[in-house]
Design a protein around this motif. Structure first.
Motif, mmCIF file in Angstrom:
data_model
loop_
_atom_site.group_PDB
_atom_site.id
_atom_site.type_symbol
_atom_site.label_atom_id
_atom_site.label_comp_id
_atom_site.label_asym_id
_atom_site.label_seq_id
_atom_site.Cartn_x
_atom_site.Cartn_y
_atom_site.Cartn_z
ATOM 1 N N MET A 211 0.828 -1.207 0.000
ATOM 2 C CA MET A 211 0.000 0.000 0.000
ATOM 3 C C MET A 211 0.863 1.258 0.000
ATOM 4 N N VAL A 212 1.951 1.237 0.779
ATOM 5 C CA VAL A 212 2.850 2.395 0.803
ATOM 6 C C VAL A 212 3.493 2.601 -0.568
ATOM 7 N N VAL A 213 3.933 1.504 -1.181
ATOM 8 C CA VAL A 213 4.566 1.597 -2.493
ATOM 9 C C VAL A 213 3.577 2.102 -3.534
ATOM 10 N N CYS A 214 2.349 1.594 -3.481
ATOM 11 C CA CYS A 214 1.324 2.043 -4.441
ATOM 12 C C CYS A 214 1.062 3.540 -4.318
ATOM 13 N N GLU A 215 0.985 4.037 -3.094
ATOM 14 C CA GLU A 215 0.754 5.468 -2.896
ATOM 15 C C GLU A 215 1.865 6.295 -3.536
ATOM 16 N N LYS A 216 3.114 5.876 -3.332
ATOM 17 C CA LYS A 216 4.235 6.628 -3.899
ATOM 18 C C LYS A 216 4.239 6.538 -5.423
ATOM 19 N N MET A 217 3.939 5.370 -5.968
ATOM 20 C CA MET A 217 3.925 5.220 -7.422
ATOM 21 C C MET A 217 2.799 6.033 -8.051
ATOM 22 N N ILE A 218 1.638 6.033 -7.405
ATOM 23 C CA ILE A 218 0.518 6.830 -7.924
ATOM 24 C C ILE A 218 0.866 8.309 -7.910
ATOM 25 N N ALA A 219 1.498 8.769 -6.820
ATOM 26 C CA ALA A 219 1.870 10.184 -6.735
ATOM 27 C C ALA A 219 2.861 10.554 -7.839
ATOM 28 N N ARG A 220 3.834 9.695 -8.092
ATOM 29 C CA ARG A 220 4.809 9.982 -9.143
ATOM 30 C C ARG A 220 4.174 9.994 -10.527
ATOM 31 N N ARG A 221 3.299 9.019 -10.797
ATOM 32 C CA ARG A 221 2.656 8.951 -12.113
ATOM 33 C C ARG A 221 1.712 10.131 -12.312
ATOM 34 N N ASP A 222 1.000 10.533 -11.247
ATOM 35 C CA ASP A 222 0.114 11.694 -11.372
ATOM 36 C C ASP A 222 0.922 12.964 -11.636
ATOM 37 N N ALA A 223 2.080 13.091 -10.958
ATOM 38 C CA ALA A 223 2.916 14.271 -11.173
ATOM 39 C C ALA A 223 3.468 14.302 -12.596
ATOM 40 N N ALA A 224 3.701 13.120 -13.172
ATOM 41 C CA ALA A 224 4.216 13.051 -14.545
ATOM 42 C C ALA A 224 3.104 13.070 -15.581
ATOM 43 N N ARG A 226 0.804 10.750 -16.064
ATOM 44 C CA ARG A 226 0.575 9.405 -16.602
ATOM 45 C C ARG A 226 -0.570 8.748 -15.849
ATOM 46 N N PRO A 227 -1.406 7.956 -16.528
ATOM 47 C CA PRO A 227 -2.542 7.309 -15.853
ATOM 48 C C PRO A 227 -2.071 6.200 -14.907
ATOM 49 N N SER A 228 -2.838 5.966 -13.877
ATOM 50 C CA SER A 228 -2.494 4.912 -12.902
ATOM 51 C C SER A 228 -3.766 4.231 -12.403
ATOM 52 N N ASP A 229 -4.671 3.925 -13.352
ATOM 53 C CA ASP A 229 -5.947 3.316 -12.970
ATOM 54 C C ASP A 229 -5.751 1.960 -12.306
ATOM 55 N N GLY A 230 -4.832 1.155 -12.821
ATOM 56 C CA GLY A 230 -4.604 -0.167 -12.241
ATOM 57 C C GLY A 230 -4.091 -0.085 -10.813
ATOM 58 N N LEU A 231 -3.175 0.830 -10.584
ATOM 59 C CA LEU A 231 -2.656 1.003 -9.223
ATOM 60 C C LEU A 231 -3.735 1.514 -8.283
ATOM 61 N N LEU A 234 -5.882 -1.457 -7.387
ATOM 62 C CA LEU A 234 -5.165 -2.343 -6.467
ATOM 63 C C LEU A 234 -5.114 -1.749 -5.058
ATOM 64 N N LEU A 235 -4.815 -0.468 -4.969
ATOM 65 C CA LEU A 235 -4.729 0.171 -3.660
ATOM 66 C C LEU A 235 -6.078 0.182 -2.952
ATOM 67 N N LEU A 236 -7.147 0.464 -3.685
ATOM 68 C CA LEU A 236 -8.472 0.481 -3.064
ATOM 69 C C LEU A 236 -8.864 -0.908 -2.566
ATOM 70 N N ARG A 237 -8.508 -1.950 -3.321
ATOM 71 C CA ARG A 237 -8.810 -3.314 -2.872
ATOM 72 C C ARG A 237 -8.044 -3.658 -1.612
ATOM 73 N N LEU A 238 -6.774 -3.274 -1.570
ATOM 74 C CA LEU A 238 -5.984 -3.525 -0.363
ATOM 75 C C LEU A 238 -6.545 -2.752 0.829
ATOM 76 N N LEU A 239 -6.945 -1.516 0.600
ATOM 77 C CA LEU A 239 -7.512 -0.714 1.693
ATOM 78 C C LEU A 239 -8.803 -1.334 2.216
ATOM 79 N N ARG A 240 -9.637 -1.825 1.307
ATOM 80 C CA ARG A 240 -10.884 -2.466 1.748
ATOM 81 C C ARG A 240 -10.581 -3.738 2.538
ATOM 82 N N LEU A 241 -9.589 -4.508 2.059
ATOM 83 C CA LEU A 241 -9.236 -5.743 2.764
ATOM 84 C C LEU A 241 -8.709 -5.440 4.167
#
Length: 466
Positions: A211-224, A226-231, A234-241
């Motif tokens: 979850m921590v890695v996904c947050e950082k990757m999403i932030a980097r892709r958003d800043a660049a 780039r889309p990150s729908d898959g991430l 994945l992050l929302l599923r992990l958060l729900r779990l």
């Protein structure tokens, strides 16, 4: 006491209290009484929590001797968590009561001396000291506010710690249950259960890291850009779990409020320190119960000297509550005035089961599956393979020993009556060795027990004459 049912609650002066749109009492009115509720809850919990560790310890001592494998670990974990939480929360709530007492005292001073500190009358202080103290302390109203704030934060932190550790306990128990079920399904229950438990815990930690890695990757892709729908998915599923595995709806309001309003790093440090410390407290209580003293001040009569001298835990008439975890071979007393010496050799599943699988071919994979007299014979032969007994260097066979269940000690084992009639009066040395071929360290290490006793035959001779 009469209850108003046809009107909103009113204070003493009769004016209606402000209400929320839902009709409930306003937050401001509840806040005025939260200090009373805090004191009431803290006072009740302090007295209750200090009685819990003793009861948990008694329950753990009486049950852990019968357990092995995952059951042993589960009982230990429950005891350690329960004792640690009890002591940590009791200390926190006692501190809270003390702060609230200080707060009440300040309010009383404020009511008695509305002007607070009269700095011009402190003639014993110089102008520099008065100025420093004035800047440091402030007026009495500020002191009251600080004490009130500290008490409320400490109370909320205590409740948060209790809920968090309870959640950790429930999660750990669930992992142990899943591991035990897997072990029972695939055989080799203890080993498989331990492996499954470790794997599930590793997956739990891996998910947290993911979850921590996904947050950082999403932030980097958003800043660049780039889309990150898959991430995102994945992050929302992990958060729900994890919202199911960890009761965030219960823990989140307190944790996130405190974390966002206090120093974030300091809060997380204290949070982790208290949780870790609570786990350590249970272990310290066990060590304190096994060791004679945690303070190593004995430089003459050392532990080594006592091991080769006398230990009270070997004599049933000397054993005390402090010896509950010392499950040693026992004789009735240090002075024997009878024709036979009764010796009790305890059976401890945590140690004996593993050794039985190696030394006892008469058992089926370490299990005594025989019935009737055959089960008794197997038990004696297996214990005899683990233990060697001697008096004054002369070996004592265990063939005439019998299995026994000692409800007074909460243990099973072997008991035998060794004849003493032909021995000389005075001191004799009873020696026992468990796993004589074992290593010097580890759970299956060689263990030696020395039990000196004094044979006083006068009474025995009188009994024989009679």
């Amino acid at each position: 006491m009469q209850h108003e049912t046809d009107a909103a609650p009113r204070p003493v002066d009769g004016t209606p209290m402000p209400a929320t749109p839902s009709g409930r009492i306003s937050f401001e009115r509840l806040r005025e009484r939260s200090d009373e509720l805090e004191l009431l809850i803290s006072g009740l919990l302090v007295f209750g929590l200090f009685t819990v560790p003793g009861r948990l310890f008694d329950a753990w001592v009486s049950n852990t001797v019968h357990a092995d494998g995952m059951a042993q670990y589960a009982i230990w974990f429950g005891f350690a968590v329960g004792v640690g939480v009890s002591y940590a929360l009791a200390a926190a709530f006692m501190t809270h009561i003390a702060i609230r007492g200080y707060w009440v005292g300040l309010i009383g001073l404020k009511a008695t001396f509305p002007d607070g500190v009269r700095w011009d009358r402190l003639t014993s202080m110089g102008p520099v000291s008065r100025g420093y103290q004035r800047d440091l302390i402030g007026d009495i109203g500020q002191a009251i506010e600080r004490a009130d704030r500290m008490a409320s934060i400490l109370f909320a932190m205590s409740i948060l710690m209790a809920v968090t550790i309870a959640g950790i306990g429930v999660t750990a128990i669930a992992l142990m249950v899943l591991g035990s079920l897997a072990g029972a399904l695939f055989g080799m229950a203890d080993r498989v259960a331990l492996i499954v438990g470790v794997v599930l815990y590793a997956l739990f930690l891996a998910g947290t890291l993911a979850m921590v890695v996904c947050e950082k990757m999403i932030a980097r892709r958003d800043a660049a850009g780039r889309p990150s729908d898959g991430l995102h998915r994945l992050l929302l599923r992990l958060l729900r779990l994890y919202s199911v595995l960890v009761p965030q709806r219960l823990i989140g309001p307190m944790q996130l409020t405190l974390q966002s309003n206090l120093n974030g790093r300091a809060f997380l440090f204290v949070y982790a320190f208290v949780i870790g410390g609570a786990m350590v407290i249970g272990g310290l209580q066990v060590i304190n119960s096994v060791k004679f003293s945690l303070l190593q001040g004995y430089e003459v009569i050392t532990e080594e000297a006592v091991d080769h001298g006398m230990l009270g835990a070997h004599y049933e008439n000397m054993r005390a509550e402090h010896d509950a975890l010392l499950r040693y071979p026992m004789i009735p007393s240090d002075r024997i005035a009878e024709t036979h010496l009764r010796l009790f050799i305890p059976h401890q599943p945590q140690r004996d089961n593993a050794l039985a699988r190696r030394l006892c071919p008469m058992l089926t994979d370490g299990r005594n599956t025989a019935e009737g007299a055959g089960a008794t014979r197997n038990a004696i032969d297996c214990m005899a393979a683990m233990w060697t007994v001697s008096i004054d260097g002369v070996a004592i066979p265990l063939d005439d020993f019998v299995p026994i269940e000692r409800r007074d000690l909460g243990m099973r084992g072997l008991v035998g009556y060794i004849p003493l009639g032909e021995r000389q009066p005075g001191r004799h040395n009873l020696a026992l060795t468990w796993n004589a071929d074992g290593d010097e360290t580890g759970k299956q290490r060689r263990r030696e027990y020395r039990i000196p006793f004094w044979f006083i035959p006068q009474i025995a001779e009188r009994v024989q004459r009679d």
